[in-house]
Design a protein around this motif. Structure first.
Motif, PDB file in Angstrom:
ATOM      1  N   ILE A 125       1.040  -1.212   0.518  1.00 41.71           N
ATOM      2  CA  ILE A 125      -0.260   0.331  -0.051  1.00 41.71           C
ATOM      3  C   ILE A 125       0.466   0.896   0.080  1.00 41.71           C
ATOM      4  O   ILE A 125       1.726   1.171   0.468  1.00 41.71           O
ATOM      5  CB  ILE A 125      -1.066   0.055   1.377  1.00 41.71           C
ATOM      6  N   ALA A 126       0.328   2.542  -0.570  1.00 42.92           N
ATOM      7  CA  ALA A 126       1.266   3.785  -1.275  1.00 42.92           C
ATOM      8  C   ALA A 126       0.401   4.399   0.503  1.00 42.92           C
ATOM      9  O   ALA A 126       0.016   4.487   0.797  1.00 42.92           O
ATOM     10  CB  ALA A 126       1.076   4.132  -1.402  1.00 42.92           C
ATOM     11  N   PRO A 127       1.688   4.821   1.011  1.00 40.19           N
ATOM     12  CA  PRO A 127       1.142   5.063   2.530  1.00 40.19           C
ATOM     13  C   PRO A 127       0.050   6.733   2.099  1.00 40.19           C
ATOM     14  O   PRO A 127       0.175   7.035   0.991  1.00 40.19           O
ATOM     15  CB  PRO A 127       2.042   5.999   3.186  1.00 40.19           C
ATOM     16  N   THR A 128      -0.781   6.553   3.094  1.00 36.94           N
ATOM     17  CA  THR A 128      -1.673   7.247   3.106  1.00 36.94           C
ATOM     18  C   THR A 128      -1.201  10.083   3.051  1.00 36.94           C
ATOM     19  O   THR A 128      -0.100   9.169   3.593  1.00 36.94           O
ATOM     20  CB  THR A 128      -3.171   7.379   3.131  1.00 36.94           C
ATOM     21  N   LYS A 129      -1.717  10.214   2.997  1.00 37.36           N
ATOM     22  CA  LYS A 129      -1.149  11.497   2.844  1.00 37.36           C
ATOM     23  C   LYS A 129      -1.292  11.755   4.509  1.00 37.36           C
ATOM     24  O   LYS A 129      -0.119  12.761   5.139  1.00 37.36           O
ATOM     25  CB  LYS A 129      -2.240  12.835   2.186  1.00 37.36           C
ATOM     26  N   LEU A 130      -2.717  11.162   5.266  1.00 40.18           N
ATOM     27  CA  LEU A 130      -2.828  11.796   6.603  1.00 40.18           C
ATOM     28  C   LEU A 130      -2.197  10.064   7.212  1.00 40.18           C
ATOM     29  O   LEU A 130      -3.032   9.314   6.561  1.00 40.18           O
ATOM     30  CB  LEU A 130      -4.367  12.464   6.986  1.00 40.18           C
ATOM     31  N   ASN A 131      -1.080  10.403   7.890  1.00 42.80           N
ATOM     32  CA  ASN A 131      -0.737   9.574   8.843  1.00 42.80           C
ATOM     33  C   ASN A 131      -1.702   8.629   9.353  1.00 42.80           C
ATOM     34  O   ASN A 131      -1.818   7.619   9.706  1.00 42.80           O
ATOM     35  CB  ASN A 131       0.525   9.435   9.503  1.00 42.80           C
ATOM     36  N   GLU A 132      -3.192   9.101  10.442  1.00 44.08           N
ATOM     37  CA  GLU A 132      -4.094   7.642  10.519  1.00 44.08           C
ATOM     38  C   GLU A 132      -5.035   7.523   9.687  1.00 44.08           C
ATOM     39  O   GLU A 132      -4.920   6.480  10.048  1.00 44.08           O
ATOM     40  CB  GLU A 132      -4.478   9.508  11.591  1.00 44.08           C
ATOM     41  N   ARG A 133      -4.587   8.058   8.533  1.00 39.95           N
ATOM     42  CA  ARG A 133      -5.571   6.907   7.876  1.00 39.95           C
ATOM     43  C   ARG A 133      -4.524   5.501   7.309  1.00 39.95           C
ATOM     44  O   ARG A 133      -5.366   4.693   7.143  1.00 39.95           O
ATOM     45  CB  ARG A 133      -5.663   7.087   6.541  1.00 39.95           C
TER      46      ARG A 133
END
Length: 237
Positions: free
Chosen positions: A80-88
């Motif tokens: 998975i590509a890390p999301t812009k918001l870490n919490e997601r």
């Protein structure tokens, strides 16, 4: 039941590291004689009893080593590509650990909005989820790699790329074969580029859909993880 993580667990008298000792004695206020469960994160669970309630080095007695219910014959890996918001991203890791996943590979691709990740922090999220769901295995998580490198790495099992495109009509649930290892690629918020999809296909990845709904990155990853798990839990008719 309270669950603690001790990677070098063994039957007999052992000591908790400071972090688990503090949680046991200071946060949960457990006392000598209290019982709990211990996971080693490697496939085994133990019954535990607190012997000495020391806040920095609690002494416990571990017995009844047994295999966890989450040991299985197939493996699930989500890239998975890390999301812009870490919490997601953290939300995905929490839910995937609860559902059942063996490895998470982070990657950066053309449309990625985040190309770095705090893997130590993410691993702590997975440890907490493992304990919450009484899992015996801690999923692996690897630091961010380039997409072009990722798709060329060997994998013993079925490889899929979840891609939003009108021409992709075959569902993951129809293409995945029960009992086989599975690796599913989940793209960033902007999805994969056509060139990345072609590269993945050239390296043996099968384009699949996760359904009609347009899903966020972390939701798509959870759906893929749950789909493979559910297929393996279904009884043959």
């Amino acid at each position: 039941m309270n669950v603690f993580y001790l990677p070098d667990a063994t039957e007999g008298m052992v000591s908790f590291p400071e972090e688990e000792s503090k949680h046991c004695v200071k946060v949960l206020r457990m006392q000598a004689g209290d019982r709990f469960c211990v996971t080693d994160g490697k496939g085994s669970l133990y019954d535990g009893e607190l012997v000495e309630a020391h806040p920095k080095r609690a002494t416990v007695c571990l017995t009844n080593k047994r295999q966890g219910y989450d040991n299985k014959s197939f493996k699930i890996e989500i890239a998975i590509a890390p999301t812009k918001l870490n919490e997601r991203t953290e939300w995905f890791l929490e839910k995937a650990t609860e559902i059942g996943i063996d490895k998470v590979q982070l990657f950066a691709s053309y449309h990625s909005e985040r190309r770095v990740a705090n893997v130590d922090r993410l691993r702590k999220v997975m440890i907490a989820a493992m304990k919450q769901s009484i899992k015996s295995k801690l999923p692996e998580i690897d630091d961010v790699v380039d997409f072009n490198k990722l798709v060329k790495q060997p994998f013993n099992g079925q490889k899929f790329i979840a891609w939003i495109d009108d021409n992709v009509t075959e569902l993951l649930c129809d293409k995945y074969e029960k009992g086989k290892n599975a690796l599913v690629l989940i793209g960033p918020e902007g999805d994969f580029s056509p060139e990345e999809v072609q590269l993945a296909k050239d390296n043996g990845f099968i384009p699949v859909s996760l359904g009609d709904a347009r899903l966020r990155t972390e939701t798509a990853a959870v759906v893929a993880c749950h789909t493979v798990n559910l297929i393996n839990q279904m009884k043959r008719k």
